[in-house]
Write a protein that holds these residues in place. Sequence first.
Motif, PDB file in Angstrom:
ATOM      1  N   LYS A   1     -32.536   2.653   8.211  1.00 50.41           N
ATOM      2  CA  LYS A   1     -31.417   1.998   8.146  1.00 50.41           C
ATOM      3  C   LYS A   1     -31.182   0.652   7.692  1.00 50.41           C
ATOM      4  O   LYS A   1     -30.093   0.387   6.981  1.00 50.41           O
ATOM      5  N   ASP A   2     -32.222  -0.123   7.972  1.00 50.08           N
ATOM      6  CA  ASP A   2     -32.071  -1.460   7.243  1.00 50.08           C
ATOM      7  C   ASP A   2     -31.935  -1.447   5.708  1.00 50.08           C
ATOM      8  O   ASP A   2     -31.199  -2.243   4.893  1.00 50.08           O
ATOM      9  N   GLU A   3     -32.667  -0.538   5.038  1.00 51.31           N
ATOM     10  CA  GLU A   3     -32.454  -0.476   3.665  1.00 51.31           C
ATOM     11  C   GLU A   3     -31.076  -0.101   3.271  1.00 51.31           C
ATOM     12  O   GLU A   3     -30.650  -0.503   2.258  1.00 51.31           O
ATOM     13  N   ILE A   4     -30.413   0.715   3.931  1.00 51.91           N
ATOM     14  CA  ILE A   4     -29.149   1.148   3.650  1.00 51.91           C
ATOM     15  C   ILE A   4     -28.200  -0.122   3.751  1.00 51.91           C
ATOM     16  O   ILE A   4     -27.346  -0.453   2.958  1.00 51.91           O
TER      17      ILE A   4
ATOM     18  N   HIS B   1     -23.598 -11.559   8.035  1.00 51.02           N
ATOM     19  CA  HIS B   1     -24.141 -12.359   8.818  1.00 51.02           C
ATOM     20  C   HIS B   1     -24.908 -11.737   9.997  1.00 51.02           C
ATOM     21  O   HIS B   1     -26.034 -12.330  10.468  1.00 51.02           O
ATOM     22  N   THR B   2     -24.795 -10.480  10.217  1.00 53.23           N
ATOM     23  CA  THR B   2     -25.465  -9.561  10.832  1.00 53.23           C
ATOM     24  C   THR B   2     -26.960  -9.543  10.382  1.00 53.23           C
ATOM     25  O   THR B   2     -28.026  -9.659  11.158  1.00 53.23           O
ATOM     26  N   ALA B   3     -27.166  -9.313   8.920  1.00 52.74           N
ATOM     27  CA  ALA B   3     -28.374  -9.088   8.633  1.00 52.74           C
ATOM     28  C   ALA B   3     -29.122 -10.289   8.514  1.00 52.74           C
ATOM     29  O   ALA B   3     -30.264 -10.272   8.317  1.00 52.74           O
ATOM     30  N   ARG B   4     -28.397 -11.502   8.665  1.00 52.80           N
ATOM     31  CA  ARG B   4     -29.241 -12.569   8.751  1.00 52.80           C
ATOM     32  C   ARG B   4     -29.899 -12.915  10.026  1.00 52.80           C
ATOM     33  O   ARG B   4     -30.923 -13.712   9.953  1.00 52.80           O
ATOM     34  N   LEU B   5     -29.241 -12.249  10.960  1.00 55.38           N
ATOM     35  CA  LEU B   5     -29.963 -12.287  12.330  1.00 55.38           C
ATOM     36  C   LEU B   5     -31.315 -11.938  12.645  1.00 55.38           C
ATOM     37  O   LEU B   5     -31.737 -10.977  11.931  1.00 55.38           O
TER      38      LEU B   5
ATOM     39  N   SER C   1     -35.075  -7.414   7.890  1.00 52.87           N
ATOM     40  CA  SER C   1     -36.529  -7.847   7.549  1.00 52.87           C
ATOM     41  C   SER C   1     -36.346  -9.346   6.899  1.00 52.87           C
ATOM     42  O   SER C   1     -35.124  -9.659   6.558  1.00 52.87           O
ATOM     43  N   GLU C   2     -37.252  -9.915   6.950  1.00 54.72           N
ATOM     44  CA  GLU C   2     -37.082 -11.316   6.440  1.00 54.72           C
ATOM     45  C   GLU C   2     -36.618 -11.388   5.149  1.00 54.72           C
ATOM     46  O   GLU C   2     -36.151 -12.162   4.535  1.00 54.72           O
ATOM     47  N   GLU C   3     -37.233 -10.340   4.399  1.00 53.57           N
ATOM     48  CA  GLU C   3     -36.944 -10.176   2.813  1.00 53.57           C
ATOM     49  C   GLU C   3     -35.494  -9.840   2.457  1.00 53.57           C
ATOM     50  O   GLU C   3     -34.774 -10.423   2.052  1.00 53.57           O
ATOM     51  N   THR C   4     -34.933  -8.974   3.423  1.00 55.47           N
ATOM     52  CA  THR C   4     -33.477  -9.009   3.631  1.00 55.47           C
ATOM     53  C   THR C   4     -32.703 -10.276   3.572  1.00 55.47           C
ATOM     54  O   THR C   4     -31.816 -10.495   2.956  1.00 55.47           O
ATOM     55  N   ARG C   5     -33.251 -10.772   4.572  1.00 54.00           N
ATOM     56  CA  ARG C   5     -32.277 -11.923   4.955  1.00 54.00           C
ATOM     57  C   ARG C   5     -32.381 -12.871   3.934  1.00 54.00           C
ATOM     58  O   ARG C   5     -31.457 -13.682   3.398  1.00 54.00           O
ATOM     59  N   ARG C   6     -33.574 -13.258   3.332  1.00 50.71           N
ATOM     60  CA  ARG C   6     -33.839 -14.126   2.460  1.00 50.71           C
ATOM     61  C   ARG C   6     -32.935 -13.689   1.003  1.00 50.71           C
ATOM     62  O   ARG C   6     -32.089 -14.793   0.492  1.00 50.71           O
TER      63      ARG C   6
ATOM     64  N   ARG D   1     -24.467 -21.174  10.014  1.00 49.75           N
ATOM     65  CA  ARG D   1     -25.457 -22.147  10.821  1.00 49.75           C
ATOM     66  C   ARG D   1     -26.334 -21.130  11.739  1.00 49.75           C
ATOM     67  O   ARG D   1     -26.988 -21.394  12.669  1.00 49.75           O
ATOM     68  N   MET D   2     -26.093 -19.959  11.575  1.00 47.36           N
ATOM     69  CA  MET D   2     -27.166 -19.036  12.103  1.00 47.36           C
ATOM     70  C   MET D   2     -28.596 -19.241  11.979  1.00 47.36           C
ATOM     71  O   MET D   2     -28.870 -19.730  10.857  1.00 47.36           O
ATOM     72  N   PRO D   3     -29.413 -18.909  12.911  1.00 46.93           N
ATOM     73  CA  PRO D   3     -30.944 -18.952  12.633  1.00 46.93           C
ATOM     74  C   PRO D   3     -31.421 -18.157  11.463  1.00 46.93           C
ATOM     75  O   PRO D   3     -30.991 -17.259  11.251  1.00 46.93           O
ATOM     76  N   GLY D   4     -32.225 -18.482  10.729  1.00 45.08           N
ATOM     77  CA  GLY D   4     -32.674 -18.153   9.576  1.00 45.08           C
ATOM     78  C   GLY D   4     -31.887 -18.208   8.366  1.00 45.08           C
ATOM     79  O   GLY D   4     -32.432 -17.826   7.272  1.00 45.08           O
ATOM     80  N   ASN D   5     -30.784 -19.187   8.566  1.00 44.58           N
ATOM     81  CA  ASN D   5     -29.951 -19.433   7.611  1.00 44.58           C
ATOM     82  C   ASN D   5     -30.221 -20.641   6.847  1.00 44.58           C
ATOM     83  O   ASN D   5     -30.403 -21.625   7.492  1.00 44.58           O
ATOM     84  N   GLU D   6     -30.480 -20.628   5.509  1.00 39.74           N
ATOM     85  CA  GLU D   6     -30.964 -21.963   5.069  1.00 39.74           C
ATOM     86  C   GLU D   6     -29.899 -22.409   3.849  1.00 39.74           C
ATOM     87  O   GLU D   6     -30.400 -22.948   2.746  1.00 39.74           O
ATOM     88  N   VAL D   7     -28.604 -22.139   4.095  1.00 47.58           N
ATOM     89  CA  VAL D   7     -27.677 -22.736   2.934  1.00 47.58           C
ATOM     90  C   VAL D   7     -27.624 -24.226   2.927  1.00 47.58           C
ATOM     91  O   VAL D   7     -27.705 -24.882   3.725  1.00 47.58           O
ATOM     92  N   PRO D   8     -28.001 -24.512   1.716  1.00 47.71           N
ATOM     93  CA  PRO D   8     -28.568 -25.935   1.416  1.00 47.71           C
ATOM     94  C   PRO D   8     -27.140 -26.970   1.563  1.00 47.71           C
ATOM     95  O   PRO D   8     -27.267 -27.866   0.770  1.00 47.71           O
ATOM     96  N   ILE D   9     -26.096 -26.817   2.250  1.00 51.64           N
ATOM     97  CA  ILE D   9     -24.997 -27.491   2.558  1.00 51.64           C
ATOM     98  C   ILE D   9     -24.732 -27.900   3.762  1.00 51.64           C
ATOM     99  O   ILE D   9     -24.787 -27.015   4.597  1.00 51.64           O
ATOM    100  N   ARG D  10     -24.255 -29.180   4.039  1.00 51.55           N
ATOM    101  CA  ARG D  10     -23.853 -29.551   5.360  1.00 51.55           C
ATOM    102  C   ARG D  10     -22.561 -29.540   5.343  1.00 51.55           C
ATOM    103  O   ARG D  10     -21.646 -30.304   4.539  1.00 51.55           O
ATOM    104  N   ALA D  11     -21.780 -28.844   6.469  1.00 49.77           N
ATOM    105  CA  ALA D  11     -20.484 -29.375   6.510  1.00 49.77           C
ATOM    106  C   ALA D  11     -20.236 -30.621   7.226  1.00 49.77           C
ATOM    107  O   ALA D  11     -20.881 -31.340   8.076  1.00 49.77           O
TER     108      ALA D  11
END
Lengths: 199, 199, 199, 199
Positions: free
Chosen positions: A59-62, A113-117, A122-127, B176-186
């Motif tokens: 599901k994550d891959e989708i 935003h959900t994918a980032r949580l 996965s870490e990779e997806t988020r990045r 600003r969610m965890p895991g988020n590394e957007v390199p810009i500060r509001a």
Amino acid sequence: MSPRNIERDLQVREARINQILNSAIETIAIKGIGSVSINDIAAAANVSIGNVYHYFKSKDEIFAEILRRGQTDYGQHVASLAGSEGNAREKLSLLCESWLAIDNNWAYTILIHTARLSDASSEETRRAVTSRFTNNLEPVAAIMEQGQREGLLVGGSPLELAYYFVSLIQGLTLQRMPGNEVPIRARAESIVALFTVDR
Amino acid sequence: MSPRNIERDLQVREARINQILNSAIETIAIKGIGSVSINDIAAAANVSIGNVYHYFKSKDEIFAEILRRGQTDYGQHVASLAGSEGNAREKLSLLCESWLAIDNNWAYTILIHTARLSDASSEETRRAVTSRFTNNLEPVAAIMEQGQREGLLVGGSPLELAYYFVSLIQGLTLQRMPGNEVPIRARAESIVALFTVDR
Amino acid sequence: MSPRNIERDLQVREARINQILNSAIETIAIKGIGSVSINDIAAAANVSIGNVYHYFKSKDEIFAEILRRGQTDYGQHVASLAGSEGNAREKLSLLCESWLAIDNNWAYTILIHTARLSDASSEETRRAVTSRFTNNLEPVAAIMEQGQREGLLVGGSPLELAYYFVSLIQGLTLQRMPGNEVPIRARAESIVALFTVDR
Amino acid sequence: MSPRNIERDLQVREARINQILNSAIETIAIKGIGSVSINDIAAAANVSIGNVYHYFKSKDEIFAEILRRGQTDYGQHVASLAGSEGNAREKLSLLCESWLAIDNNWAYTILIHTARLSDASSEETRRAVTSRFTNNLEPVAAIMEQGQREGLLVGGSPLELAYYFVSLIQGLTLQRMPGNEVPIRARAESIVALFTVDR
DNA sequence: TATGAATGAGGCTTCATTCAT
DNA sequence: AATGAATGAAGCCTCATTCAT
């Protein structure tokens, strides 16, 4: 060796993948990110569950693939817009209108935003998602810079302005989720005005 | 020691409820809305599962209560701000800064949007969330209107401007969610500048 | 704080765990390692699937725990045998007979070997199983050594002899799996004779 | 080039079947009996899933055929050994060494035992495996009998001794599964010594 | 002979909720 | 008020097998 038409096979495969992804995004738009199941996705694509897993590992891959395509398409759109003829205000208007015109955008936005949580993917997806998001700011920043040179848009760091613009658009997009009845319509004109200097 | 009386019981009850809700929002901030379970919430609050259900009818009620409190607190905050001394630009700055200062805000924001999704919560919860969201726009709109009267803020429908402002803030919050590394500060200053007229 | 009898709770918990594990090993004896499902295990224990997972993290953990107990119990048995009164031949006989008497042993044996297979269980489980297996050879080796001192058992490295003895016993045990109709009965006397010197 | 004729077709067919079976046993050695899938087998043989089913009716048939060949080959080997020149001790040594030399044997052994389990394969397969196992004891029993006539091997029912010998060999074989680190090496000499009379 | 898309039953696991104590 | 055992529906995923080409 193979009595099959390989090229045609690849076309069918590609078509099926598109079919699944396209109906998935629609299904998400209806069911909502959190509630959508592989079952829903399979049913929407008129395909068996097993077959979904024939094309996607999980599901994550989708989700990840929907995001990759969505973000890539958007990136190309905004890059071509940045590189096109016209002044910065017009470009910003077009960008704004194209976002507001697409009904599905909230789903992409929530998906991003959900994918980032942490646990959601996965870490990779988020990045990858965050990296594409950041990259896609560049063309918008270029438009901002152009607008500043033209004396049409407000001053400040172009990248920061792009960041605000995109955040505003995304924030507005989220207000348009199903079930939401905020009695205010966003208008491209007014939004662009916030970034415009002549008033 | 102190004899149990009704008042004290209520205090204990209230304290327990606060304990659960406060650690729940923290847990959501870590686990993510979609992945958090009653188990997680109970463990984070140092309370048994059964006891959580002693204070709340369902998981949805916990979410709903977190939202109610969050939105109500925010509403009071922004209402008192709107009614306070000072010019509109200062008020907008304060509002902006208070949002950007709170680490948990993204969780509230995601929660607000998730709660609105069709299957994620009851019709009633969704209505309440949206209604409070709309109500909370009023004080911001009032600040916008004040700013227009003072000649400090840009023109247009105050409610619409409030809508944009809040959407922008929410859009930024989500980055600003965890895991988020957007390199810009509001920066509050730059954000308020978008709604400011003198430039 | 808690109106429950904690001690009794722990007893019940322990009892339930035993109930699950004991019926699991029986179920394995009937269904076979490869085919046994959590469903089977739950049904055999007269417990819901969810409750099985209340006590065990995974199917692998159930297997691992069965093995841990089986190997530990056997280890204590053989250690106490090695330390008991009597000559080595008698001890070997007792050991042999106790193995041949237990109907379930084939299941433990298959479980031990299955658990060692790469994908069938975690690295940790495999290491633990092999380590206990090796440790459990020691008391048997001690019996062999005693037998050599007594002039009753054949010469050679005691540990190596123990290894052969246990392998023989396990090999025989496997012949006794359900569905197996090898028309030969293993007899403790003859087996011990192989390791005996006076003939 | 060479015109297709029936004989050549059969050769190709036989070659493909060998290719599938040979890589299957290797794959089992890696993945483990319980985890190996038709997919794995097809991939290992560099053949499509459909093609595997072109040559075999089912997964069970593949297992059954591997077993049939393994047991038959072994049977011929041991029968020719039994009928060859030399004394019984030498024959037992050769048998022992040839078993210990083959890396795959554990896979056959596990396969034999797994195939016997009620649900793991068809009644017919199980009967065939057990029957061949029993038949294959005969030549070993013949060697035992020869050894007893020669005064080289220990007394007792030759069939029973053969049963012990094979069980011991199989028990040892199982200790050699991948991931297994029992720090003891089996030596043919010592094993044969257990069945030898002069000491 | 050869391919791999397609199916769907079945297995593992999670989790909101209930309930006896 | 407090606990955590118990339940079972539902979700994710795997895989043997079939089938059109």
